[in-house]
Scaffold this motif. Structure first.
Motif, PDB file in Angstrom:
ATOM      1  N   LEU A 117       5.561  51.450  26.970  1.00 24.18           N
ATOM      2  CA  LEU A 117       4.297  51.833  27.607  1.00 24.18           C
ATOM      3  C   LEU A 117       3.398  50.614  27.807  1.00 24.18           C
ATOM      4  O   LEU A 117       2.809  50.435  28.881  1.00 24.18           O
ATOM      5  N   ILE A 118       3.300  49.766  26.794  1.00 25.29           N
ATOM      6  CA  ILE A 118       2.488  48.551  26.902  1.00 25.29           C
ATOM      7  C   ILE A 118       3.032  47.643  28.005  1.00 25.29           C
ATOM      8  O   ILE A 118       2.275  47.126  28.826  1.00 25.29           O
ATOM      9  N   GLU A 119       4.333  47.469  28.015  1.00 23.36           N
ATOM     10  CA  GLU A 119       4.962  46.607  29.021  1.00 23.36           C
ATOM     11  C   GLU A 119       4.708  47.130  30.435  1.00 23.36           C
ATOM     12  O   GLU A 119       4.344  46.374  31.339  1.00 23.36           O
ATOM     13  N   ALA A 120       4.875  48.428  30.636  1.00 27.38           N
ATOM     14  CA  ALA A 120       4.668  49.024  31.961  1.00 27.38           C
ATOM     15  C   ALA A 120       3.205  48.926  32.387  1.00 27.38           C
ATOM     16  O   ALA A 120       2.905  48.624  33.544  1.00 27.38           O
ATOM     17  N   THR A 121       2.307  49.155  31.455  1.00 25.91           N
ATOM     18  CA  THR A 121       0.873  49.090  31.762  1.00 25.91           C
ATOM     19  C   THR A 121       0.464  47.661  32.091  1.00 25.91           C
ATOM     20  O   THR A 121      -0.264  47.418  33.054  1.00 25.91           O
ATOM     21  N   THR A 122       0.940  46.713  31.298  1.00 25.81           N
ATOM     22  CA  THR A 122       0.639  45.299  31.550  1.00 25.81           C
ATOM     23  C   THR A 122       1.172  44.873  32.913  1.00 25.81           C
ATOM     24  O   THR A 122       0.455  44.247  33.701  1.00 25.81           O
ATOM     25  N   LYS A 123       2.401  45.204  33.186  1.00 29.21           N
ATOM     26  CA  LYS A 123       3.006  44.831  34.469  1.00 29.21           C
ATOM     27  C   LYS A 123       2.245  45.461  35.631  1.00 29.21           C
ATOM     28  O   LYS A 123       1.951  44.799  36.624  1.00 29.21           O
ATOM     29  N   HIS A 124       1.915  46.726  35.493  1.00 30.99           N
ATOM     30  CA  HIS A 124       1.235  47.450  36.569  1.00 30.99           C
ATOM     31  C   HIS A 124      -0.147  46.864  36.882  1.00 30.99           C
ATOM     32  O   HIS A 124      -0.457  46.586  38.029  1.00 30.99           O
ATOM     33  N   TYR A 125      -0.970  46.673  35.858  1.00 30.92           N
ATOM     34  CA  TYR A 125      -2.358  46.253  36.076  1.00 30.92           C
ATOM     35  C   TYR A 125      -2.545  44.742  36.087  1.00 30.92           C
ATOM     36  O   TYR A 125      -3.175  44.209  36.985  1.00 30.92           O
ATOM     37  N   GLY A 134      -9.850  51.808  32.966  1.00 31.80           N
ATOM     38  CA  GLY A 134      -9.128  51.989  31.722  1.00 31.80           C
ATOM     39  C   GLY A 134      -8.497  50.717  31.194  1.00 31.80           C
ATOM     40  O   GLY A 134      -7.932  50.706  30.112  1.00 31.80           O
ATOM     41  N   VAL A 135      -8.583  49.626  31.964  1.00 33.84           N
ATOM     42  CA  VAL A 135      -7.998  48.353  31.543  1.00 33.84           C
ATOM     43  C   VAL A 135      -9.083  47.295  31.599  1.00 33.84           C
ATOM     44  O   VAL A 135      -9.696  47.080  32.628  1.00 33.84           O
ATOM     45  N   LYS A 136      -9.297  46.659  30.489  1.00 37.83           N
ATOM     46  CA  LYS A 136     -10.297  45.591  30.412  1.00 37.83           C
ATOM     47  C   LYS A 136      -9.574  44.269  30.246  1.00 37.83           C
ATOM     48  O   LYS A 136      -8.837  44.086  29.284  1.00 37.83           O
ATOM     49  N   LYS A 137      -9.776  43.364  31.178  1.00 40.78           N
ATOM     50  CA  LYS A 137      -9.167  42.033  31.087  1.00 40.78           C
ATOM     51  C   LYS A 137     -10.240  41.045  30.638  1.00 40.78           C
ATOM     52  O   LYS A 137     -11.419  41.227  30.908  1.00 40.78           O
ATOM     53  N   GLY A 138      -9.808  39.995  29.979  1.00 41.09           N
ATOM     54  CA  GLY A 138     -10.751  38.956  29.575  1.00 41.09           C
ATOM     55  C   GLY A 138     -11.652  39.380  28.438  1.00 41.09           C
ATOM     56  O   GLY A 138     -12.737  38.866  28.281  1.00 41.09           O
ATOM     57  N   ILE A 139     -11.208  40.330  27.648  1.00 41.97           N
ATOM     58  CA  ILE A 139     -11.977  40.781  26.494  1.00 41.97           C
ATOM     59  C   ILE A 139     -11.321  40.202  25.247  1.00 41.97           C
ATOM     60  O   ILE A 139     -10.111  40.252  25.086  1.00 41.97           O
ATOM     61  N   LYS A 140     -12.140  39.673  24.379  1.00 43.75           N
ATOM     62  CA  LYS A 140     -11.629  39.088  23.148  1.00 43.75           C
ATOM     63  C   LYS A 140     -12.047  39.982  21.984  1.00 43.75           C
ATOM     64  O   LYS A 140     -13.203  40.369  21.879  1.00 43.75           O
ATOM     65  N   LEU A 141     -11.094  40.328  21.126  1.00 46.83           N
ATOM     66  CA  LEU A 141     -11.418  41.106  19.941  1.00 46.83           C
ATOM     67  C   LEU A 141     -11.937  40.171  18.862  1.00 46.83           C
ATOM     68  O   LEU A 141     -11.309  39.182  18.528  1.00 46.83           O
ATOM     69  N   VAL A 142     -13.092  40.491  18.330  1.00 43.32           N
ATOM     70  CA  VAL A 142     -13.704  39.683  17.298  1.00 43.32           C
ATOM     71  C   VAL A 142     -13.869  40.566  16.074  1.00 43.32           C
ATOM     72  O   VAL A 142     -14.475  41.626  16.140  1.00 43.32           O
ATOM     73  N   SER A 143     -13.299  40.139  14.953  1.00 41.91           N
ATOM     74  CA  SER A 143     -13.438  40.925  13.727  1.00 41.91           C
ATOM     75  C   SER A 143     -14.816  40.688  13.139  1.00 41.91           C
ATOM     76  O   SER A 143     -15.304  39.561  13.076  1.00 41.91           O
ATOM     77  N   GLN A 144     -15.450  41.762  12.740  1.00 40.41           N
ATOM     78  CA  GLN A 144     -16.751  41.682  12.111  1.00 40.41           C
ATOM     79  C   GLN A 144     -16.658  42.323  10.739  1.00 40.41           C
ATOM     80  O   GLN A 144     -15.905  43.261  10.531  1.00 40.41           O
ATOM     81  N   VAL A 145     -17.434  41.823   9.832  1.00 33.61           N
ATOM     82  CA  VAL A 145     -17.430  42.349   8.473  1.00 33.61           C
ATOM     83  C   VAL A 145     -18.774  43.010   8.231  1.00 33.61           C
ATOM     84  O   VAL A 145     -19.822  42.452   8.519  1.00 33.61           O
TER      85      VAL A 145
END
Length: 163
Positions: A117-125, A134-145
């Motif tokens: 599913l991830i592969e198909a979604t990545t390839k598609h979008y 439903g797809v956000k590009k250029g977003i960085k996940l930052v862990s917060q405490v």
């Protein structure tokens, strides 16, 4: 993680029961992909796949067909199987679906299904350069405490920040 990039999924299990059908339509808007699961031991479950495909088409916010993964579940119950592999895979091909079979109770093929599913979604979008809310590009996940009242760290949260 895929190709050095972190991918975060939000998966909503809306259930297929009749009593939930009226509220499910709200979940269709803005989806990037869909998973339809049917029970390999109940042919009526397989017949309902067509209903869900129609609903996805009717309620989609875009005319671009999202990747759809069709999963035949309970593959471990081979003696009770009512949906032949060839019938399900042919249906999937004819309807441009990705097909795989799993056993949730034995965790067979679950990682493969999600990876597919991830592969198909990545390839598609991403590779297809198709825009979707439903797809956000250029977003960085930052862990917060978070810090508790005593000053100790109590939990971690992932927060999305534009990169």
């Amino acid at each position: 993680e895929r190709d050095g990039k972190k991918i975060k999924l939000h998966i909503w299990d809306t259930a297929g029961q009749e009593c939930f059908r009226s509220i499910i339509e709200g979940y269709y808007k803005g989806i990037a992909a869909a998973v339809i699961v049917f029970d390999l031991t109940r042919y009526s479950s397989f017949r309902s796949v067509q209903y869900w495909l129609v609903k996805l088409g009717q309620n989609s916010a875009t005319n671009v067909r999202v990747p759809i993964l069709l999963i035949g579940n309970k593959s471990d119950l081979e003696s009770r199987r009512r949906v032949p592999f060839l019938e399900a895979s042919t249906f999937a091909t004819e309807n441009r679906l990705i097909y795989c079979e799993t056993s949730a109770s034995k965790s067979d093929n679950i990682e493969y299904a999600i990876s597919t599913l991830i592969e198909a979604t990545t390839k598609h979008y991403i590779e297809g350069n198709i825009q979707s809310q439903g797809v956000k590009k250029g977003i960085k996940l930052v862990s917060q405490v978070e810090t508790g009242p005593c000053g100790r760290h109590t939990s971690f949260m992932d927060c999305c920040k534009p990169s």
